[in-house]
Design a protein around this motif. Structure first.
Motif, PDB file in Angstrom:
ATOM      1  N   ALA A  89      13.544 -61.709 -46.058  1.00  0.00           N
ATOM      2  CA  ALA A  89      13.363 -60.595 -46.991  1.00  0.00           C
ATOM      3  C   ALA A  89      14.200 -59.376 -46.593  1.00  0.00           C
ATOM      4  CB  ALA A  89      11.892 -60.203 -47.052  1.00  0.00           C
ATOM      5  N   GLY A  90      14.912 -59.483 -45.478  1.00  0.00           N
ATOM      6  CA  GLY A  90      15.761 -58.379 -45.041  1.00  0.00           C
ATOM      7  C   GLY A  90      15.001 -57.231 -44.403  1.00  0.00           C
ATOM      8  N   VAL A  91      13.810 -57.515 -43.857  1.00  0.00           N
ATOM      9  CA  VAL A  91      12.982 -56.464 -43.255  1.00  0.00           C
ATOM     10  C   VAL A  91      13.151 -56.474 -41.740  1.00  0.00           C
ATOM     11  CG1 VAL A  91      10.620 -55.666 -42.862  1.00  0.00           C
ATOM     12  CG2 VAL A  91      11.276 -56.564 -45.107  1.00  0.00           C
ATOM     13  N   SER A  92      13.643 -55.378 -41.189  1.00  0.00           N
ATOM     14  CA  SER A  92      13.811 -55.243 -39.743  1.00  0.00           C
ATOM     15  C   SER A  92      13.023 -54.053 -39.198  1.00  0.00           C
ATOM     16  CB  SER A  92      15.291 -55.084 -39.384  1.00  0.00           C
ATOM     17  OG  SER A  92      15.833 -53.932 -40.019  1.00  0.00           O
ATOM     18  N   HIS A  93      12.321 -53.342 -40.074  1.00  0.00           N
ATOM     19  CA  HIS A  93      11.526 -52.188 -39.655  1.00  0.00           C
ATOM     20  C   HIS A  93      10.221 -52.155 -40.440  1.00  0.00           C
ATOM     21  CE1 HIS A  93      10.468 -48.158 -38.318  1.00  0.00           C
ATOM     22  NE2 HIS A  93      10.184 -47.862 -39.570  1.00  0.00           N
ATOM     23  N   LEU A  94       9.128 -51.914 -39.735  1.00  0.00           N
ATOM     24  CA  LEU A  94       7.824 -51.759 -40.367  1.00  0.00           C
ATOM     25  C   LEU A  94       7.330 -50.331 -40.153  1.00  0.00           C
ATOM     26  CD1 LEU A  94       6.053 -55.064 -39.199  1.00  0.00           C
ATOM     27  CD2 LEU A  94       7.056 -54.598 -41.454  1.00  0.00           C
ATOM     28  N   ASP A  95       7.002 -49.654 -41.237  1.00  0.00           N
ATOM     29  CA  ASP A  95       6.396 -48.334 -41.115  1.00  0.00           C
ATOM     30  C   ASP A  95       4.964 -48.470 -40.604  1.00  0.00           C
ATOM     31  OD1 ASP A  95       8.332 -46.236 -42.680  1.00  0.00           O
ATOM     32  OD2 ASP A  95       8.468 -48.257 -43.485  1.00  0.00           O
ATOM     33  N   TRP A  96       4.292 -49.532 -41.056  1.00  0.00           N
ATOM     34  CA  TRP A  96       2.931 -49.824 -40.607  1.00  0.00           C
ATOM     35  C   TRP A  96       2.779 -51.322 -40.402  1.00  0.00           C
ATOM     36  CZ3 TRP A  96      -0.983 -46.453 -39.422  1.00  0.00           C
ATOM     37  CH2 TRP A  96      -0.849 -45.119 -39.852  1.00  0.00           C
ATOM     38  N   ILE A  97       2.062 -51.702 -39.347  1.00  0.00           N
ATOM     39  CA  ILE A  97       1.541 -53.057 -39.226  1.00  0.00           C
ATOM     40  C   ILE A  97       0.026 -52.886 -39.099  1.00  0.00           C
ATOM     41  CG2 ILE A  97       1.911 -53.157 -36.711  1.00  0.00           C
ATOM     42  CD1 ILE A  97       2.373 -56.216 -37.122  1.00  0.00           C
ATOM     43  N   ILE A  98      -0.707 -53.572 -39.964  1.00  0.00           N
ATOM     44  CA  ILE A  98      -2.152 -53.351 -40.080  1.00  0.00           C
ATOM     45  C   ILE A  98      -2.899 -54.665 -39.863  1.00  0.00           C
ATOM     46  CG2 ILE A  98      -4.018 -52.658 -41.650  1.00  0.00           C
ATOM     47  CD1 ILE A  98      -1.946 -50.828 -43.052  1.00  0.00           C
ATOM     48  N   GLY A  99      -3.832 -54.635 -38.910  1.00  0.00           N
ATOM     49  CA  GLY A  99      -4.730 -55.770 -38.708  1.00  0.00           C
ATOM     50  C   GLY A  99      -6.052 -55.418 -39.363  1.00  0.00           C
ATOM     51  N   THR A 100      -6.374 -56.059 -40.479  1.00  0.00           N
ATOM     52  CA  THR A 100      -7.553 -55.629 -41.236  1.00  0.00           C
ATOM     53  C   THR A 100      -8.834 -55.744 -40.428  1.00  0.00           C
ATOM     54  OG1 THR A 100      -7.790 -57.836 -42.241  1.00  0.00           O
ATOM     55  CG2 THR A 100      -6.562 -56.150 -43.498  1.00  0.00           C
ATOM     56  N   HIS A 101      -8.959 -56.813 -39.636  1.00  0.00           N
ATOM     57  CA  HIS A 101     -10.123 -57.009 -38.765  1.00  0.00           C
ATOM     58  C   HIS A 101      -9.765 -58.101 -37.765  1.00  0.00           C
ATOM     59  CE1 HIS A 101     -10.503 -60.111 -41.796  1.00  0.00           C
ATOM     60  NE2 HIS A 101     -11.458 -60.710 -41.100  1.00  0.00           N
ATOM     61  N   PRO A 102     -10.456 -58.160 -36.631  1.00  0.00           N
ATOM     62  CA  PRO A 102      -9.998 -59.009 -35.531  1.00  0.00           C
ATOM     63  C   PRO A 102     -10.421 -60.474 -35.571  1.00  0.00           C
ATOM     64  CG  PRO A 102     -11.840 -57.679 -34.786  1.00  0.00           C
ATOM     65  CD  PRO A 102     -11.538 -57.242 -36.197  1.00  0.00           C
ATOM     66  N   HIS A 103     -10.294 -61.115 -36.722  1.00  0.00           N
ATOM     67  CA  HIS A 103     -10.471 -62.560 -36.795  1.00  0.00           C
ATOM     68  C   HIS A 103      -9.101 -63.218 -36.691  1.00  0.00           C
ATOM     69  CE1 HIS A 103     -14.728 -62.543 -38.789  1.00  0.00           C
ATOM     70  NE2 HIS A 103     -14.789 -62.578 -37.476  1.00  0.00           N
ATOM     71  N   SER A 104      -9.048 -64.359 -36.035  1.00  0.00           N
ATOM     72  CA  SER A 104      -7.766 -64.970 -35.693  1.00  0.00           C
ATOM     73  C   SER A 104      -6.918 -65.355 -36.904  1.00  0.00           C
ATOM     74  CB  SER A 104      -7.975 -66.198 -34.804  1.00  0.00           C
ATOM     75  OG  SER A 104      -8.703 -67.210 -35.488  1.00  0.00           O
ATOM     76  N   ASP A 105      -7.550 -65.659 -38.049  1.00  0.00           N
ATOM     77  CA  ASP A 105      -6.752 -66.030 -39.217  1.00  0.00           C
ATOM     78  C   ASP A 105      -6.083 -64.816 -39.860  1.00  0.00           C
ATOM     79  OD1 ASP A 105      -9.339 -65.189 -39.995  1.00  0.00           O
ATOM     80  OD2 ASP A 105      -9.179 -66.207 -41.931  1.00  0.00           O
ATOM     81  N   HIS A 106      -6.346 -63.638 -39.314  1.00  0.00           N
ATOM     82  CA  HIS A 106      -5.701 -62.414 -39.788  1.00  0.00           C
ATOM     83  C   HIS A 106      -4.792 -61.793 -38.726  1.00  0.00           C
ATOM     84  CE1 HIS A 106      -7.970 -61.789 -43.633  1.00  0.00           C
ATOM     85  NE2 HIS A 106      -8.706 -62.728 -43.046  1.00  0.00           N
ATOM     86  N   ILE A 107      -5.196 -61.840 -37.467  1.00  0.00           N
ATOM     87  CA  ILE A 107      -4.383 -61.208 -36.424  1.00  0.00           C
ATOM     88  C   ILE A 107      -3.791 -62.210 -35.436  1.00  0.00           C
ATOM     89  CG2 ILE A 107      -5.686 -59.052 -36.579  1.00  0.00           C
ATOM     90  CD1 ILE A 107      -6.923 -59.906 -33.776  1.00  0.00           C
ATOM     91  N   GLY A 108      -4.001 -63.499 -35.664  1.00  0.00           N
ATOM     92  CA  GLY A 108      -3.529 -64.508 -34.713  1.00  0.00           C
ATOM     93  C   GLY A 108      -2.041 -64.431 -34.424  1.00  0.00           C
TER      94      GLY A 108
END
Length: 320
Positions: A105-124
């Motif tokens: 997608a041509g993305v090399s910079h993230l303004d935000w990275i967000i982990g909605t909650h600490p379950h492995s299928d979201h933050i793994g």
């Protein structure tokens, strides 16, 4: 009532050539030729043909939501003009899949990275993404859980270690907070500060992205308890595009809540033939009754919603 599989079959009858002709009657990206945009979409969808549905855009696609196919998990890329927000990174082992998608997608910079909650299928996969040397990140957002509920898993520890090694600080969500992302407003709706929930899912960060007349609502795995709370707090929950919570599970997505959201489009991030029975037939029935167009990663692969602030187009994989 039309089943989702039948809806998909009907969609796939539509010619990709016709879809592209309709879509490209307006600019996909300002200043981009059809050939340049074709090349970009071919990168995103790889071996699959893509199909373009929905409205014709009158202007630049300034607000985009990419629902990345990470199987039974969540990973959402929101693009706001030149800003990029990555919400969740799928299960352990999916970090490279997310990174590959960002690269395509041509993305090399993230303004935000967000982990909605600490379950492995979201933050793994989040530690893998954060550790990537050539990916720069400005901010991290994760919810604050009570000490008694804070995970001690290797997955969670790996994420915290990656954040520390990259010298990033964790921003805790504050309800009502608004962030300007290149003309798009990102609003935090939940969780409430000092909340004392019994279910980790209820600490999920619920976000609304608004650009002109179009909005997107995302909510991790928030349950009906949070939905009732959001309605009571009298937030404007209406959204044109709804990232269905908890992979379409029946513990969320109540009819009263979906009536408040009243989405035109919905996206479900879900694994093929998963053991949880996601998405719930009851939730799918509600969305069908609302005449909401539903897209699913198990049926449609990667899904991209794009808007110029008034119109919305949808790009999906064809031939999954």
């Amino acid at each position: 009532m039309i089943s989702q599989n039948l809806k998909k079959t009907v969609r796939n009858v539509v010619s990709i050539v016709l879809s592209s002709a309709i879509f490209f009657s307006a600019a996909f990206f300002t200043g981009c030729t059809k050939e340049e945009t074709d090349r970009w979409l071919n990168e995103i969808f790889g071996m699959f043909n893509y199909e373009v549905l929905g409205d014709t855009l009158d202007g630049e696609a300034w607000l985009k939501m990419h629902v990345i196919d990470v199987g039974q998990g969540d990973s959402i890329l929101i693009q706001c003009g030149e800003c990029n927000v990555l919400i969740d990174c799928g299960e352990n082992g999916m970090g490279d899949t997310v990174l590959d998608y960002l690269h395509r997608a041509g993305v090399s910079h993230l303004d935000w990275i967000i982990g909605t909650h600490p379950h492995s299928d979201h933050i793994g996969g989040m530690d893998t993404v954060i550790k990537r040397a050539d990916l720069t990140i400005d901010h991290v957002m994760m919810p604050q859980l009570p000490k008694s509920m804070t995970p001690t898993t290797v997955t969670y520890t790996d994420v915290l270690t990656a954040i520390k090694k990259k010298k990033l600080k964790i921003t805790r969500p504050v309800t009502g907070s608004e962030y300007d992302l290149d003309g798009v407003t990102m609003t935090v709706l939940s969780p409430e500060k000092g909340a004392n929930y019994t279910d980790v899912n209820d600490y999920s960060i619920v976000l609304k992205f608004s650009y002109k007349d179009v909005s997107i609502l995302t909510g991790g795995d928030a349950t009906k308890k949070i939905e009732r709370q959001l309605i009571t707090l009298d937030y404007d929950l209406s959204a044109d595009i709804y990232k269905v919570s908890h992979h379409g599970g029946k513990d969320g997505n109540s009819k009263v809540y979906l009536d408040e959201v009243s989405p035109k489009y919905a996206a479900i991030s879900v694994g093929d033939d998963n053991k949880y029975g996601h998405p719930s037939a009851a939730v799918m029935d509600i969305l069908d009754e609302m005449n909401c167009d539903v897209y699913r990663t198990d049926l449609d692969g990667n899904i991209i919603f794009e808007s110029d602030g008034r119109n919305i187009s949808v790009v999906i994989s064809k031939g999954q």
